[in-house]
Motif scaffolding. Structure first.
Motif, PDB file in Angstrom:
ATOM      1  N   VAL A   1      -1.241   4.944  12.440  1.00  0.00           N
ATOM      2  CA  VAL A   1      -1.944   4.834  11.148  1.00  0.00           C
ATOM      3  C   VAL A   1      -2.703   6.112  10.818  1.00  0.00           C
ATOM      4  O   VAL A   1      -2.868   6.467   9.643  1.00  0.00           O
TER       5      VAL A   1
ATOM      6  N   ILE B   1       0.387   2.419   5.755  1.00  0.00           N
ATOM      7  CA  ILE B   1      -0.670   1.758   6.551  1.00  0.00           C
ATOM      8  C   ILE B   1      -0.503   0.241   6.496  1.00  0.00           C
ATOM      9  O   ILE B   1      -0.617  -0.459   7.519  1.00  0.00           O
ATOM     10  N   ARG B   2      -0.225  -0.293   5.298  1.00  0.00           N
ATOM     11  CA  ARG B   2      -0.073  -1.743   5.145  1.00  0.00           C
ATOM     12  C   ARG B   2       1.095  -2.256   5.980  1.00  0.00           C
ATOM     13  O   ARG B   2       0.994  -3.284   6.670  1.00  0.00           O
ATOM     14  N   ALA B   3       2.197  -1.508   5.923  1.00  0.00           N
ATOM     15  CA  ALA B   3       3.374  -1.948   6.679  1.00  0.00           C
ATOM     16  C   ALA B   3       3.097  -1.949   8.180  1.00  0.00           C
ATOM     17  O   ALA B   3       3.482  -2.892   8.906  1.00  0.00           O
ATOM     18  N   GLN B   4       2.432  -0.914   8.656  1.00  0.00           N
ATOM     19  CA  GLN B   4       2.151  -0.843  10.085  1.00  0.00           C
ATOM     20  C   GLN B   4       1.188  -1.938  10.527  1.00  0.00           C
ATOM     21  O   GLN B   4       1.338  -2.541  11.597  1.00  0.00           O
ATOM     22  N   ILE B   5       0.193  -2.237   9.690  1.00  0.00           N
ATOM     23  CA  ILE B   5      -0.764  -3.289  10.039  1.00  0.00           C
ATOM     24  C   ILE B   5      -0.091  -4.655   9.992  1.00  0.00           C
ATOM     25  O   ILE B   5      -0.321  -5.518  10.860  1.00  0.00           O
ATOM     26  N   GLU B   6       0.768  -4.885   8.976  1.00  0.00           N
ATOM     27  CA  GLU B   6       1.458  -6.175   8.887  1.00  0.00           C
ATOM     28  C   GLU B   6       2.384  -6.384  10.084  1.00  0.00           C
ATOM     29  O   GLU B   6       2.492  -7.499  10.624  1.00  0.00           O
ATOM     30  N   ASP B   7       3.079  -5.308  10.505  1.00  0.00           N
ATOM     31  CA  ASP B   7       3.926  -5.428  11.685  1.00  0.00           C
ATOM     32  C   ASP B   7       3.104  -5.786  12.914  1.00  0.00           C
ATOM     33  O   ASP B   7       3.514  -6.605  13.760  1.00  0.00           O
TER      34      ASP B   7
ATOM     35  N   ILE C   1      -0.841   4.450   1.628  1.00  0.00           N
ATOM     36  CA  ILE C   1      -1.382   3.088   1.666  1.00  0.00           C
ATOM     37  C   ILE C   1      -0.283   2.099   2.040  1.00  0.00           C
ATOM     38  O   ILE C   1      -0.492   1.161   2.835  1.00  0.00           O
ATOM     39  N   THR C   2       0.905   2.286   1.463  1.00  0.00           N
ATOM     40  CA  THR C   2       2.037   1.415   1.805  1.00  0.00           C
ATOM     41  C   THR C   2       2.383   1.528   3.280  1.00  0.00           C
ATOM     42  O   THR C   2       2.672   0.517   3.953  1.00  0.00           O
TER      43      THR C   2
ATOM     44  N   SER D   1      -1.465   8.710   8.108  1.00  0.00           N
ATOM     45  CA  SER D   1      -1.595   8.221   6.729  1.00  0.00           C
ATOM     46  C   SER D   1      -3.034   8.267   6.262  1.00  0.00           C
ATOM     47  O   SER D   1      -3.323   8.599   5.098  1.00  0.00           O
TER      48      SER D   1
ATOM     49  N   ARG E   1      -0.222   5.803  -3.169  1.00  0.00           N
ATOM     50  CA  ARG E   1       0.496   4.575  -2.815  1.00  0.00           C
ATOM     51  C   ARG E   1       1.325   4.744  -1.546  1.00  0.00           C
ATOM     52  O   ARG E   1       1.458   3.812  -0.746  1.00  0.00           O
TER      53      ARG E   1
END
Length: 458
Positions: free
Chosen positions: A276, A253-259, A250-251, A279, A247
């Motif tokens: 990224v 990566i998700r945060a960086q992509i959302e930003d 993955i969290t 991670s 997690r």
């Protein structure tokens, strides 16, 4: 109903009653045969006595026809045959009848007997006894009696048949009752097992007081449940830890992509990829380690080949980017048999662990030693020693548990996920060896011992 569909107690009761019934029948037949033989011998003696009485009259010359009365308990058909083969006297039931038999004793002092079936003796077959008396020639006296039936006495046969039936039924009832009482603990064990689910593995089957085979079965079942509970608990903990470890990257990566999606014009593609990529590498490392553990747990077979342990350590060091000073003490010619790729992974995991926790220096040595005692035989020994903070004695087994990190030094920032040392130990054990942590003046000293190949004929 088919026999295989019957219960165990039913099959045992049926088998026992059938066996007892057969034994009773065999016993009854043997007993009746014995009684028949004894009764036939007694009857033959009685018939012989009747003939001797008739011979007494012949010998004294007092022969009359019909023969004089014989006592009531000795009334038997009798014929007296003169030396010319003529019937000269007989009992009243054989008057005017031909000779009942045509055999003779071998000598005047012997008696001959045979079973004769003819029309002279009505009522079926008779036991005929022949005796000879000498008076102006050889006179032959034939005396007879009806043969006895096989069962001899109907009352005895009735008693044997009734006893066989009653005894067989009693044994069947007793066997079923005994088996039922003996299997009550098994029923209790089965009932308890039926109620055990994955959420209540703490329950155990009842152990009977009597220390018999069922007692041993109950103990084995409880021991199996103990192991099963431990395995399931390890699996739960493993899944929880693996989910936690997965997690985190993955969290990130998700945060960086959302930003990046919120302000795409302010994000450079190369900068996003560089952010990224760590991670992703961590995810890849966790997935590879989990796959390795799965294969090790499954006991996947591997090719064994001769491996020079010193050369393998040197090759691993050459392929690693050293972040600490490494001191090598590699004795040549220490050969082990195993899977080179797995042994390389074992050595790499120990070196990676040492580089994360060493202050400045790592010492690696390979040698051939006697192991824990001279009686254990020679083994190949690999030591990896770092000069870091070390591991407390009471935590030396804990570090080999999956996803275990003892302190902040063993954190995600240091790059460890708590799988390298468990994998290294399982690789060592799959090669018949051990991986332990032993005392040292500074830092942690990991010791791998692997068995040396047996010499030919050894």
């Amino acid at each position: 109903m088919k026999l295989e569909n019957c219960s165990l107690r039913g099959r045992l009761a049926l088998f026992t009653s059938a066996a007892v019934g057969v034994l009773c029948i065999v016993f009854s037949i043997v007993l009746l045969f014995t009684l028949n033989r004894v009764a036939t011998q007694n009857l033959t003696k009685e018939v012989t006595a009747v003939g001797e009485l008739a011979g007494y009259y012949v010998d004294r010359g007092e022969l009359v026809n019909p023969l004089p009365p014989i006592s009531n308990n000795l009334i038997r058909p009798v014929q007296v045959v003169d030396p010319h083969g003529r019937v000269v006297a007989a009992t009243r039931d054989l008057q005017h009848q031909p000779v009942m038999a045509h055999f003779f004793p071998k000598s005047p002092h012997q008696v001959a007997s045979a079973v004769v079936c003819n029309s002279v003796l009505p009522g079926g077959c008779h036991i005929v006894v022949a005796q000879q008396v000498y008076r102006d020639g050889d006179w032959t006296i034939y005396s007879a009696a009806p043969t006895l039936p096989f069962y001899v006495y109907p009352g005895v046969t009735a008693i044997l048949v009734t006893g066989t039936v009653i005894f067989t039924i009693a044994v069947a009832y007793g066997a079923r009752r005994t088996v039922t009482r003996s299997l009550r603990p098994v029923d209790a064990i089965r009932a308890q097992l039926d109620h055990i689910r994955s959420n209540n593995l703490g329950r155990r089957v009842p152990v009977p007081v009597a220390k018999d085979e069922i007692y041993q079965l109950a103990r084995s079942v409880n021991q199996t449940l103990d192991r099963l509970e431990d395995v399931l608990e390890q699996q739960r903990r493993f899944c929880s830890d693996a989910s936690h470890e997965l997690r985190t990257p993955i969290t990130a990566i998700r945060a960086q992509i959302e930003d990046a999606l919120l302000a795409p014009e302010d994000v450079a593609l190369d900068a996003l990829c560089n952010a990224v990529l760590p991670s992703v590498e961590r995810l890849q490392s966790i997935a590879a380690n989990l796959l390795t553990l799965t294969r090790l747990d499954a006991g996947v077979l591997y090719e064994r080949e001769s491996v020079d342990l010193a050369e393998l350590v040197a090759a691993v060091l050459n392929s690693h980017q050293a972040t600490r000073r490494i001191v090598q003490d590699l004795a040549p010619g220490v050969i082990v048999r195993g899977d080179q790729a797995r042994l390389r992974q074992l050595i790499g995991n120990l070196i990676d662990n040492a580089q994360r926790h060493a202050s400045s220096t790592i010492t690696i040595s390979v040698r051939q030693t006697n192991g824990d005692s001279p009686l254990a035989g020679e083994v190949a020994e690999l030591q990896v020693l770092d000069d870091g903070g070390g591991i407390a004695a009471d935590q030396r087994e804990t570090v080999f548990q999956r996803f275990t990190r003892l302190d902040t030094a063993r954190s995600r920032d240091a790059g460890g996920v708590g799988l390298g040392l468990p994998i290294a130990r399982q690789i060592a054990e799959s090669h018949g060896g051990t991986l332990t942590i032993q005392d040292s003046n500074t830092g942690a000293r990991f010791v791998v011992r692997l068995p040396l190949p047996q010499p030919p004929g050894g």
